[in-house]
Design a protein around this motif. Structure first.
Motif, PDB file in Angstrom:
ATOM      1  N   GLY A  92       0.829  -1.195   0.000  1.00 58.68           N
ATOM      2  CA  GLY A  92       0.000   0.000   0.000  1.00 58.68           C
ATOM      3  C   GLY A  92       0.866   1.248   0.000  1.00 58.68           C
ATOM      4  N   VAL A  93       0.257   2.370   0.359  1.00 61.55           N
ATOM      5  CA  VAL A  93       0.972   3.642   0.420  1.00 61.55           C
ATOM      6  C   VAL A  93       1.628   3.802   1.788  1.00 61.55           C
ATOM      7  CG1 VAL A  93      -0.535   4.763  -1.282  1.00 61.55           C
ATOM      8  CG2 VAL A  93      -1.102   4.920   1.155  1.00 61.55           C
ATOM      9  N   THR A  94       2.503   4.776   1.912  1.00 66.17           N
ATOM     10  CA  THR A  94       3.166   5.029   3.192  1.00 66.17           C
ATOM     11  C   THR A  94       2.176   5.615   4.200  1.00 66.17           C
ATOM     12  OG1 THR A  94       3.804   7.290   2.609  1.00 66.17           O
ATOM     13  CG2 THR A  94       5.376   5.511   2.057  1.00 66.17           C
ATOM     14  N   SER A  95       2.518   5.483   5.469  1.00 71.64           N
ATOM     15  CA  SER A  95       1.656   6.039   6.519  1.00 71.64           C
ATOM     16  C   SER A  95       1.601   7.559   6.433  1.00 71.64           C
ATOM     17  CB  SER A  95       2.138   5.590   7.900  1.00 71.64           C
ATOM     18  OG  SER A  95       3.473   5.988   8.118  1.00 71.64           O
ATOM     19  N   GLN A  96       2.670   8.189   5.943  1.00 73.79           N
ATOM     20  CA  GLN A  96       2.699   9.641   5.832  1.00 73.79           C
ATOM     21  C   GLN A  96       1.617  10.137   4.859  1.00 73.79           C
ATOM     22  OE1 GLN A  96       5.354   7.637   5.708  1.00 73.79           O
ATOM     23  NE2 GLN A  96       6.986   8.476   6.970  1.00 73.79           N
ATOM     24  N   ILE A  97       1.581   9.556   3.664  1.00 72.81           N
ATOM     25  CA  ILE A  97       0.611  10.046   2.682  1.00 72.81           C
ATOM     26  C   ILE A  97      -0.796   9.557   3.006  1.00 72.81           C
ATOM     27  CG2 ILE A  97       0.738   8.272   0.862  1.00 72.81           C
ATOM     28  CD1 ILE A  97       1.060  10.896  -1.026  1.00 72.81           C
ATOM     29  N   LYS A  98      -0.887   8.417   3.680  1.00 68.19           N
ATOM     30  CA  LYS A  98      -2.209   7.924   4.094  1.00 68.19           C
ATOM     31  C   LYS A  98      -2.821   8.875   5.106  1.00 68.19           C
ATOM     32  CE  LYS A  98      -5.432   4.682   4.021  1.00 68.19           C
ATOM     33  NZ  LYS A  98      -6.631   5.348   4.497  1.00 68.19           N
ATOM     34  N   ALA A  99      -2.024   9.358   6.055  1.00 69.46           N
ATOM     35  CA  ALA A  99      -2.531  10.325   7.031  1.00 69.46           C
ATOM     36  C   ALA A  99      -2.978  11.600   6.323  1.00 69.46           C
ATOM     37  CB  ALA A  99      -1.467  10.638   8.081  1.00 69.46           C
ATOM     38  N   LEU A 100      -2.207  12.043   5.320  1.00 71.45           N
ATOM     39  CA  LEU A 100      -2.571  13.247   4.568  1.00 71.45           C
ATOM     40  C   LEU A 100      -3.905  13.070   3.857  1.00 71.45           C
ATOM     41  CD1 LEU A 100      -1.816  16.081   3.398  1.00 71.45           C
ATOM     42  CD2 LEU A 100      -0.841  14.822   1.466  1.00 71.45           C
ATOM     43  N   ILE A 101      -4.082  11.952   3.150  1.00 74.11           N
ATOM     44  CA  ILE A 101      -5.334  11.809   2.396  1.00 74.11           C
ATOM     45  C   ILE A 101      -6.518  11.514   3.315  1.00 74.11           C
ATOM     46  CG2 ILE A 101      -4.196  11.257   0.218  1.00 74.11           C
ATOM     47  CD1 ILE A 101      -4.921   8.344   0.586  1.00 74.11           C
ATOM     48  N   ASP A 102      -6.288  10.831   4.430  1.00 75.58           N
ATOM     49  CA  ASP A 102      -7.382  10.583   5.375  1.00 75.58           C
ATOM     50  C   ASP A 102      -7.918  11.891   5.942  1.00 75.58           C
ATOM     51  OD1 ASP A 102      -7.219   7.853   5.022  1.00 75.58           O
ATOM     52  OD2 ASP A 102      -6.262   7.444   6.952  1.00 75.58           O
ATOM     53  N   ARG A 103      -7.022  12.728   6.435  1.00 73.21           N
ATOM     54  CA  ARG A 103      -7.464  14.006   7.015  1.00 73.21           C
ATOM     55  C   ARG A 103      -7.996  14.944   5.940  1.00 73.21           C
ATOM     56  NH1 ARG A 103      -2.818  15.884  10.986  1.00 73.21           N
ATOM     57  NH2 ARG A 103      -4.046  17.802  11.154  1.00 73.21           N
ATOM     58  N   SER A 104      -7.346  14.955   4.784  1.00 73.22           N
ATOM     59  CA  SER A 104      -7.828  15.802   3.681  1.00 73.22           C
ATOM     60  C   SER A 104      -9.243  15.420   3.286  1.00 73.22           C
ATOM     61  CB  SER A 104      -6.920  15.672   2.458  1.00 73.22           C
ATOM     62  OG  SER A 104      -5.642  16.176   2.712  1.00 73.22           O
ATOM     63  N   SER A 105      -9.514  14.130   3.243  1.00 70.66           N
ATOM     64  CA  SER A 105     -10.843  13.669   2.827  1.00 70.66           C
ATOM     65  C   SER A 105     -11.942  14.254   3.699  1.00 70.66           C
ATOM     66  CB  SER A 105     -10.908  12.135   2.874  1.00 70.66           C
ATOM     67  OG  SER A 105     -10.113  11.578   1.864  1.00 70.66           O
ATOM     68  N   ILE A 106     -11.708  14.313   4.999  1.00 67.42           N
ATOM     69  CA  ILE A 106     -12.736  14.829   5.906  1.00 67.42           C
ATOM     70  C   ILE A 106     -12.858  16.346   5.794  1.00 67.42           C
ATOM     71  CG2 ILE A 106     -13.493  14.928   8.326  1.00 67.42           C
ATOM     72  CD1 ILE A 106     -13.525  12.109   7.015  1.00 67.42           C
ATOM     73  N   VAL A 107     -11.732  17.051   5.779  1.00 66.97           N
ATOM     74  CA  VAL A 107     -11.783  18.512   5.644  1.00 66.97           C
ATOM     75  C   VAL A 107     -12.428  18.896   4.315  1.00 66.97           C
ATOM     76  CG1 VAL A 107     -10.412  20.633   5.477  1.00 66.97           C
ATOM     77  CG2 VAL A 107      -9.796  18.899   7.162  1.00 66.97           C
ATOM     78  N   LEU A 108     -12.094  18.173   3.254  1.00 68.37           N
ATOM     79  CA  LEU A 108     -12.663  18.485   1.940  1.00 68.37           C
ATOM     80  C   LEU A 108     -14.143  18.119   1.858  1.00 68.37           C
ATOM     81  CD1 LEU A 108      -9.600  17.367  -0.192  1.00 68.37           C
ATOM     82  CD2 LEU A 108     -10.381  19.722   0.172  1.00 68.37           C
ATOM     83  N   ALA A 109     -14.564  17.101   2.580  1.00 66.13           N
ATOM     84  CA  ALA A 109     -15.999  16.764   2.635  1.00 66.13           C
ATOM     85  C   ALA A 109     -16.781  17.863   3.352  1.00 66.13           C
ATOM     86  CB  ALA A 109     -16.188  15.424   3.338  1.00 66.13           C
ATOM     87  N   ALA A 110     -16.152  18.482   4.336  1.00 68.94           N
ATOM     88  CA  ALA A 110     -16.799  19.563   5.080  1.00 68.94           C
ATOM     89  C   ALA A 110     -16.852  20.856   4.277  1.00 68.94           C
ATOM     90  CB  ALA A 110     -16.056  19.803   6.392  1.00 68.94           C
ATOM     91  N   ASN A 111     -15.957  21.007   3.321  1.00 71.59           N
ATOM     92  CA  ASN A 111     -15.838  22.224   2.507  1.00 71.59           C
ATOM     93  C   ASN A 111     -15.890  21.802   1.036  1.00 71.59           C
ATOM     94  OD1 ASN A 111     -14.792  24.398   4.652  1.00 71.59           O
ATOM     95  ND2 ASN A 111     -13.788  22.448   5.052  1.00 71.59           N
ATOM     96  N   LYS A 112     -17.037  21.427   0.579  1.00 75.89           N
ATOM     97  CA  LYS A 112     -17.203  20.786  -0.727  1.00 75.89           C
ATOM     98  C   LYS A 112     -16.655  21.618  -1.884  1.00 75.89           C
ATOM     99  CE  LYS A 112     -20.916  17.791   0.596  1.00 75.89           C
ATOM    100  NZ  LYS A 112     -20.071  16.812   1.144  1.00 75.89           N
ATOM    101  N   GLY A 113     -16.070  20.907  -2.851  1.00 74.86           N
ATOM    102  CA  GLY A 113     -15.659  21.505  -4.112  1.00 74.86           C
ATOM    103  C   GLY A 113     -14.292  22.156  -4.146  1.00 74.86           C
ATOM    104  N   LEU A 114     -13.504  22.051  -3.091  1.00 76.56           N
ATOM    105  CA  LEU A 114     -12.213  22.747  -3.056  1.00 76.56           C
ATOM    106  C   LEU A 114     -11.207  22.187  -4.064  1.00 76.56           C
ATOM    107  CD1 LEU A 114     -11.725  23.327   0.774  1.00 76.56           C
ATOM    108  CD2 LEU A 114     -12.442  24.983  -0.962  1.00 76.56           C
ATOM    109  N   LEU A 115     -11.333  20.924  -4.447  1.00 73.59           N
ATOM    110  CA  LEU A 115     -10.437  20.349  -5.454  1.00 73.59           C
ATOM    111  C   LEU A 115     -11.172  20.056  -6.768  1.00 73.59           C
ATOM    112  CD1 LEU A 115      -8.239  17.855  -3.363  1.00 73.59           C
ATOM    113  CD2 LEU A 115      -7.923  20.311  -3.744  1.00 73.59           C
ATOM    114  N   LYS A 116     -12.424  20.427  -6.848  1.00 79.55           N
ATOM    115  CA  LYS A 116     -13.243  20.154  -8.034  1.00 79.55           C
ATOM    116  C   LYS A 116     -12.628  20.799  -9.281  1.00 79.55           C
ATOM    117  CE  LYS A 116     -18.043  20.206  -9.520  1.00 79.55           C
ATOM    118  NZ  LYS A 116     -19.420  20.468  -9.090  1.00 79.55           N
ATOM    119  N   TYR A 117     -12.573  20.030 -10.337  1.00 82.34           N
ATOM    120  CA  TYR A 117     -12.053  20.423 -11.652  1.00 82.34           C
ATOM    121  C   TYR A 117     -10.544  20.635 -11.683  1.00 82.34           C
ATOM    122  CZ  TYR A 117     -17.027  21.348 -12.483  1.00 82.34           C
ATOM    123  OH  TYR A 117     -18.385  21.246 -12.574  1.00 82.34           O
ATOM    124  N   LYS A 118      -9.847  20.267 -10.622  1.00 81.22           N
ATOM    125  CA  LYS A 118      -8.380  20.306 -10.681  1.00 81.22           C
ATOM    126  C   LYS A 118      -7.901  19.040 -11.390  1.00 81.22           C
ATOM    127  CE  LYS A 118      -7.819  23.008  -6.452  1.00 81.22           C
ATOM    128  NZ  LYS A 118      -7.323  24.261  -6.982  1.00 81.22           N
TER     129      LYS A 118
END
Length: 193
Positions: A92-118
């Protein structure tokens, strides 16, 4: 000017994953696109504690401010494109990037569309196995944030164990170059240039 950030999820700051991202960057730079490599090596990014504060505050940040996470997420939000890179650790991926995407997923779910169309791409450095699993993990994150994924002529991975060995994977390196070309093309289409 358009900008792409590359997140190097390897504990090795200048290892094979950085080489892959830099190969993609070389193509982007030739097309006039600015790039920034962000290394998670030596940085502290804690795992998500499921506290729910980001869902209440909706301020585009995690409430935990004593690590590198909010800086990294802010750069991702400001960029036109994102490259996520990881070596394979335990299939799998490293724990470093897994922590980044796990936390990002929740913050981005709370603030919809921040990465949309990137525009997004994932690159994987592997010794032997587990590359597809790691690749899927990073792509699932990018895809679930409404980003346009960039592919190549084969999966976005290259093989090598010791630092620099990925350069010997000719097909893998050609794929990295092609990712840069495809990402530049898509960014320019989106920007209307």
């Amino acid at each position: 000017m358009m900008k792409v950030v590359g997140i190097n999820g390897s504990p090795r700051k200048e290892g094979n994953t950085a080489l892959l991202i830099q190969t993609v960057f070389n193509e982007l730079n030739q097309k006039g696109i600015d790039t920034e490599l962000i290394s998670l090596s030596g940085q502290n990014i804690k795992g998500c504690t499921a506290c729910g504060a980001c869902m209440k505050l909706k301020n585009k940040q995690c409430i935990m401010t004593d690590d590198f996470f909010n800086v990294c997420l802010g750069k991702m939000i400001a960029a036109d494109g994102i490259i996520l890179g990881s070596p394979v650790y335990s299939a799998g991926v490293t724990s470093q990037i897994k922590a980044l995407i796990d936390r990002s997923s929740i913050v981005l779910a709370a603030n919809k569309g921040l990465l949309k169309y990137k525009v997004g791409a994932s690159v994987i450095a592997a010794r032997r196995g587990g590359a597809t699993s790691a690749f899927d993990t990073l792509n699932h994150f990018l895809h679930s944030k409404e980003m346009f994924l960039v592919g190549s002529t084969y999966w976005n991975m290259a093989y090598g164990n010791n630092i620099g060995e990925v350069k010997q994977d000719q097909e893998g390196m050609v794929n990295m170059k092609n990712i840069g070309e495809n990402m530049a093309w898509l960014l320019k289409k989106i920007q209307g240039s």
